[in-house]
Design an enzyme around this catalytic site. Structure first.
Site, short mmCIF file in Angstrom:
data_model
loop_
_atom_site.label_atom_id
_atom_site.label_comp_id
_atom_site.label_asym_id
_atom_site.label_seq_id
_atom_site.Cartn_x
_atom_site.Cartn_y
_atom_site.Cartn_z
N GLU A 83 -3.12 24.39 30.14
CA GLU A 83 -2.37 23.86 31.06
C GLU A 83 -1.59 22.67 30.42
OE1 GLU A 83 -3.62 26.40 34.93
OE2 GLU A 83 -2.60 24.50 35.03
N LEU A 84 -0.62 23.00 29.85
CA LEU A 84 0.03 21.86 29.14
C LEU A 84 1.50 21.36 29.76
CD1 LEU A 84 -0.62 23.50 25.73
CD2 LEU A 84 -2.24 22.03 26.97
N TRP A 103 -5.16 13.14 34.50
CA TRP A 103 -5.25 12.01 35.63
C TRP A 103 -4.21 12.13 36.72
CZ3 TRP A 103 -0.68 10.13 35.33
CH2 TRP A 103 0.24 10.05 34.23
N ASN A 104 -2.98 12.93 36.28
CA ASN A 104 -1.85 13.03 37.18
C ASN A 104 -2.11 13.47 38.54
OD1 ASN A 104 -1.97 15.48 35.98
ND2 ASN A 104 0.38 15.45 36.27
N LYS A 109 -14.93 16.85 32.47
CA LYS A 109 -14.45 15.59 31.72
C LYS A 109 -13.08 15.21 32.32
CE LYS A 109 -12.48 13.59 29.02
NZ LYS A 109 -11.67 12.30 29.18
N GLU A 112 8.62 15.78 26.40
CA GLU A 112 8.05 15.58 27.61
C GLU A 112 8.47 13.69 27.85
OE1 GLU A 112 4.25 16.42 28.72
OE2 GLU A 112 5.00 17.11 30.58
N CYS A 136 3.38 17.56 35.81
CA CYS A 136 3.79 18.76 34.85
C CYS A 136 5.00 19.34 35.03
CB CYS A 136 2.51 19.65 34.65
SG CYS A 136 1.99 20.37 36.19
N SER A 162 -9.88 12.58 33.16
CA SER A 162 -9.42 11.84 32.26
C SER A 162 -9.86 10.31 32.44
CB SER A 162 -7.69 11.54 32.51
OG SER A 162 -7.28 10.54 32.10
N GLU A 163 -9.84 9.51 31.48
CA GLU A 163 -10.44 8.03 31.72
C GLU A 163 -9.42 7.18 32.50
OE1 GLU A 163 -8.92 7.28 27.51
OE2 GLU A 163 -9.55 5.30 28.07
N GLY A 175 -3.49 19.15 30.29
CA GLY A 175 -3.00 17.89 29.61
C GLY A 175 -1.90 17.99 28.67
P1 NDP Z 1 -4.10 14.21 27.49
O1 NDP Z 1 -3.69 15.48 26.65
O2 NDP Z 1 -3.69 12.84 26.97
O3 NDP Z 1 -5.52 14.28 27.98
C1 NDP Z 1 -6.02 15.34 28.72
C2 NDP Z 1 -7.26 15.42 28.73
O4 NDP Z 1 -7.86 15.54 27.41
C3 NDP Z 1 -7.96 13.86 29.19
O5 NDP Z 1 -9.04 14.02 29.91
C4 NDP Z 1 -8.16 13.48 27.92
O6 NDP Z 1 -9.07 12.32 27.87
C5 NDP Z 1 -8.81 14.60 27.13
N1 NDP Z 1 -8.70 14.25 25.63
C6 NDP Z 1 -7.72 13.39 24.88
N2 NDP Z 1 -8.13 13.68 23.61
C7 NDP Z 1 -8.88 14.67 23.55
C8 NDP Z 1 -9.63 15.50 22.26
N3 NDP Z 1 -9.11 15.33 21.24
N4 NDP Z 1 -10.47 16.54 22.79
C9 NDP Z 1 -10.78 16.83 23.74
N5 NDP Z 1 -10.23 16.21 24.93
C10 NDP Z 1 -9.28 15.16 24.73
O7 NDP Z 1 -2.93 14.30 28.84
P2 NDP Z 1 -2.89 13.42 30.13
O8 NDP Z 1 -4.01 13.14 30.82
O9 NDP Z 1 -2.05 12.18 29.84
O10 NDP Z 1 -2.01 14.18 31.09
C11 NDP Z 1 -0.59 14.44 30.87
C12 NDP Z 1 -0.29 15.71 30.43
O11 NDP Z 1 -0.92 16.92 31.14
C13 NDP Z 1 1.13 15.89 30.58
O12 NDP Z 1 1.66 16.54 29.18
C14 NDP Z 1 1.39 17.00 31.74
O13 NDP Z 1 2.46 17.88 31.48
C15 NDP Z 1 -0.02 17.81 31.46
N6 NDP Z 1 -0.22 18.37 32.58
C16 NDP Z 1 -0.22 20.16 32.86
C17 NDP Z 1 -0.37 20.45 33.87
C18 NDP Z 1 0.00 21.93 34.04
O14 NDP Z 1 -0.64 22.53 35.15
N7 NDP Z 1 0.56 22.75 33.17
C19 NDP Z 1 -0.86 19.86 35.18
C20 NDP Z 1 -1.06 18.44 34.97
C21 NDP Z 1 -0.63 17.72 33.74
P3 NDP Z 1 -8.64 10.97 28.35
O15 NDP Z 1 -7.50 10.92 29.11
O16 NDP Z 1 -9.75 10.04 29.00
O17 NDP Z 1 -7.94 10.28 26.91
#
Ligand code: NDP
Length: 463
Positions: free
Chosen positions: A234-235, A137-138, A161, A366, A268, A163-164, A212
């Protein structure tokens, strides 16, 4: 029609419900993937010129509606409006880069012409098929577009999909793409939370591109491992900045603070740890804290706001409080902030800690918000050792007047991105890639377009 359960989209600045949307159920997830599979071959057979034309129209629509789209982002994610506008503006150079480089990446590559034995060897590049794009979502316009634009341009279908916490933006992305001419079944949005993402991973898809957290990334990798689906992750990060003793102190302090607190620290590649050479330590700390105290915390729709609410709401506030409490219990001092802001919504005061060390969660895990630890170091070697003392490997920054010193230091740091006198920066021309627990694979750059095709080796012998 499917009967979807409702889901609330909440404004994190007030806690109020902005809209109710319908969350996809399993039947809807399966149906979306089946429609995408049925649609992708026709899309992949269209000309590159037509696909580029469609994405150019998408770009034009994003420009035309930028203000409304920025407002949606500010409302549902809590991103300060000036930063939401920046995100929409930043979409354009990325789109232009993909459009300019696409043909070069897709062009067949003749690697051998041997008239003597009438042999030619050629590499062709073909789309993957159906790409599942699970996004954060960020920066939904950035991290989403890094995947769906090159995926669509190279001829794939995408099931997206969002983020919610960025649902309305996800729906707006689909609206723009469809209006621009992407067939409805070639780009589909699945509205819902993590459970919907998990269901998507059980479907027949050809690639999963996930942005995420590391914790969710590991679950995603485990879910698709038995089927050997192409995977990109991409974490998160725990990105360090090291400030050497030869810098312009006020300038470096303002730049590093911006790298730590822009987007309310929810990037991130936000600076998450700062190491400062002892020779400039007191001056740097003063300048840094005075910059942070100057940040305006408030309504994301107010033009003056620099720090907004936390998009993950109560869970994020609790996480920040726990990191501060853990650090203080181990000897850290809070120089500014340190707690929630007393107002409606989910605001955490911009916070600076000193006397921090690597026994503290704030220096290891983080944070993803407006909280930073500053640590004093005595030498470049000590700084490198501390920068590398992490399982993450997304970015690292060095501030110094001496380019040679920066290159020597950054050459020893194990990250996918290295910054000299800058930080928290992404370029469409450069690969975006994490090491260690920061992920797998590449977006952006020519490699980030090639990530959405697979090579086919042609051995051609004439008669
Ligand atoms: P999350 O890991 O919580 O969620 C990421 C996505 O995965 C969302 O759409 C989420 O849905 C979904 N999700 C949650 N659980 C599952 C599951 N079990 N199976 C499949 N999908 C699932 O991360 P955030 O959205 O909170 O994002 C923040 C994170 O993302 C931070 O760690 C940040 O560093 C990283 N990030 C990395 C980037 C990069 O380029 N390396 C860029 C941007 C962010 P829902 O949100 O609806 O729960």
């Amino acid at each position: 029609m499917f009967a979807y359960p409702p889901m609330h989209v909440v404004n994190p600045a007030t806690g109020e419900v902005l809209r109710d949307v319908s969350e996809a159920d399993r039947a809807a997830v399966t149906a979306a993937c089946e429609r995408a599979r049925a649609a992708w071959t026709a899309w992949s057979s269209t000309s590159v010129a037509l696909r580029c034309e469609v994405i150019r129209r998408f770009r034009a629509l994003a420009v035309e509606r930028a203000e409304a789209l920025a407002r949606t982002l500010a409302l549902e994610v809590g991103k300060p409006i000036t930063q939401a506008r920046n995100e929409l503006a930043g979409l354009l150079p990325r789109t232009d880069f993909f459009l300019a480089e696409l043909e070069g990446v897709l062009a067949p590559e003749v690697v051998l012409t041997s008239p003597g034995d009438r042999l030619e060897e050629v590499v062709h590049r073909e789309p993957l098929g159906v790409v599942a794009n699970i996004s954060a979502w960020n920066y939904p316009w950035y991290v989403g577009a890094n995947v769906f634009l090159p995926a669509l341009l190279t001829g794939n279908a995408v099931v997206y999909k969002p983020s919610e916490f960025a649902t309305l933006t996800g729906l707006a992305i689909a609206e723009l793409l469809h209006e621009a001419g992407v067939p409805r079944d070639v780009f589909q949005v699945l509205v819902g939370g993590g459970g919907v993402g998990a269901m998507l991973l059980e479907e027949r898809v050809d690639a999963v591109c996930f942005t995420g957290s590391h914790a969710t990334g590991v679950k995603v990798a485990a879910a698709v491992a038995p089927r050997l689906v192409r995977l990109q992750l991409e974490l998160g990060g725990k990105d360090p900045a090291y400030v050497c003793d030869d810098v312009d102190v006020p300038g470096a302090a303002a730049a590093v603070a911006d790298g730590a607190f822009y987007n309310t620290g929810q990037s991130c590649c936000a600076v998450e740890r700062v190491y400062v050479h002892e020779r400039i330590w007191p001056r740097f700390v003063d300048a840094f804290v005075s910059t942070v105290r100057g940040y305006v915390v408030g309504d994301p729709l107010d033009e003056r706001t620099y720090i907004g609410p936390l998009a993950r709401r109560e869970a994020a506030l609790v996480h920040h409080e726990a990191q501060v409490a853990d650090a203080v219990a181990r000897g850290a001092r809070v120089l500014t902030g340190g707690s929630r802001v007393d107002r409606p919504g989910f605001f955490f005061a911009p916070t600076v800690l000193v006397d921090v060390d690597h026994t503290m969660a704030v220096m290891r895990e983080e944070t993803f918000g407006p909280l930073i630890g500053l640590a004093r170091v005595g030498s470049d070697d000590e700084a490198v050792a501390l920068m590398n003392d992490t399982a993450y490997g997304l970015t690292a920054a060095v501030y110094t007047a001496d380019r040679g010193r920066a290159e020597r230091l950054l050459g020893r740091v194990d990250t996918g991105t290295a910054y000299w006198n800058c930080c928290d920066r992404v370029s469409p021309r450069l690969p975006w890639t994490g090491r260690g627990t920061s992920g797998l694979g590449v977006t952006l750059s020519r490699d980030g377009i090639a990530a959405f095709v697979r090579p086919k080796a042609w051995h051609l012998r004439g008669v």
